[in-house]
Design a protein around this motif. Structure first.
Motif, PDB file in Angstrom:
ATOM      1  N   LEU A  59     -28.757   7.333  -9.981  1.00 50.98           N
ATOM      2  CA  LEU A  59     -29.523   8.023 -11.019  1.00 50.98           C
ATOM      3  C   LEU A  59     -30.684   7.159 -11.498  1.00 50.98           C
ATOM      4  N   SER A  60     -30.448   5.884 -11.661  1.00 55.11           N
ATOM      5  CA  SER A  60     -31.503   4.974 -12.124  1.00 55.11           C
ATOM      6  C   SER A  60     -32.659   4.912 -11.133  1.00 55.11           C
ATOM      7  N   THR A  61     -32.329   4.907  -9.825  1.00 59.25           N
ATOM      8  CA  THR A  61     -33.383   4.884  -8.810  1.00 59.25           C
ATOM      9  C   THR A  61     -34.233   6.144  -8.883  1.00 59.25           C
ATOM     10  N   LEU A  62     -33.579   7.306  -9.002  1.00 58.25           N
ATOM     11  CA  LEU A  62     -34.321   8.561  -9.116  1.00 58.25           C
ATOM     12  C   LEU A  62     -35.161   8.578 -10.384  1.00 58.25           C
ATOM     13  N   LYS A  63     -34.643   8.015 -11.457  1.00 57.08           N
ATOM     14  CA  LYS A  63     -35.393   7.960 -12.716  1.00 57.08           C
ATOM     15  C   LYS A  63     -36.624   7.060 -12.575  1.00 57.08           C
TER      16      LYS A  63
END
Length: 267
Positions: A52-56
């Protein structure tokens, strides 16, 4: 003989698969939590949080204010909007503008500014009154039009200086803005109140109001303008037309957003 995948290849493929699964989740859901993502991917919460952090970080999703859930970000919406652009804005807007035309005997326009003297007309409806044709309007300087001034207000003063290097401006009637300082002052008011007006500035007998038309991610698609005889634009009538034009513009924007989310239009 089939080549074996290295551990790095498998890890990359797994990461891509997880990212696609997470993005696909937003097709039917508005948001996702770390625990929901972990169950979806069948991984530990820490791994789900990294995905999720990468996509964010790349703008595909964003954290809600609470920080507990994630929703679609600007990049994901921009990609969806790009796909949606294959559907003509004219087709989306038409039912809302036809509804607007039942309330106002006027000319209704969707206008884009391509350069300081180039317009594209996505739609032109005439209901009970016809004062101008698109080819007549397109020959007018943008600062003499309600829609033109609204679109100019989205530019910086530095960009305005490039479009208008001289202090003296071309005019269409004696009511046209004739000096750049005056134009800059009016553009500040348009930015503040989010609509534009012209009374007898491009044709001696016409008036108009214009409001912004926004896309699914609040990007400016163009201006929605209502024009008619100048005497129909006294202060009370002007306010009513701005209100009705805004209602139509917001309905079009909401329809675009609904289509981005796979929902039917509002009408």
């Amino acid at each position: 003989m089939e080549m074996q995948r290295s551990g790095s290849d498998k890890s990359t493929l797994s990461s891509v698969t997880n990212a696609l699964l997470l993005l696909s989740y937003f097709e039917k859901h508005e948001s996702i939590s770390v625990s929901e993502a972990a169950r979806l991917l069948n991984v530990a919460p820490s791994s789900a949080h990294r995905s999720l952090s990468t996509l964010k970080d790349f703008g595909f999703i964003r954290q809600q204010d609470s920080g507990r859930r994630y929703e679609a970000g600007h990049r994901l919406l921009e990609i969806a909007l790009g796909a949606l652009s294959q559907i003509s804005l004219r087709d989306i807007a038409r039912p809302y503008l036809e509804e607007l035309s039942h309330s106002i005997p006027a000319q209704i326009w969707l206008i884009k500014l391509d350069s300081n003297h180039a317009y594209s007309f996505d739609m032109h409806l005439t209901t009970g009154i016809a004062l101008a044709k698109p080819d007549v309007i397109s020959s007018q300087p943008p600062h003499t039009l309600a829609a033109g001034k609204l679109l100019l207000s989205r530019l910086s003063n530095a960009q305005i200086d490039k479009l208008y290097p001289a202090e003296q401006l071309a005019t269409s009637t004696e009511r046209s803005i004739s000096h750049k300082a005056e134009l800059l002052h009016e553009l500040e008011l348009i930015r503040k109140y989010d609509y534009a007006v012209q009374i007898r500035e491009n044709l001696p007998f016409s008036g108009a109001v214009a409001v912004p038309l926004l896309g699914g991610t609040d990007e400016l698609l163009g201006a929605l303008a209502v024009s008619g005889p100048a005497e129909d634009f006294d202060p009370d009538s002007r306010r009513e037309r701005v209100l009705l034009a805004r209602q139509a513009s917001r309905a079009i924007t909401q329809d675009i957003r609904n289509r981005l989310r796979g929902k039917p239009g509002m009408l």
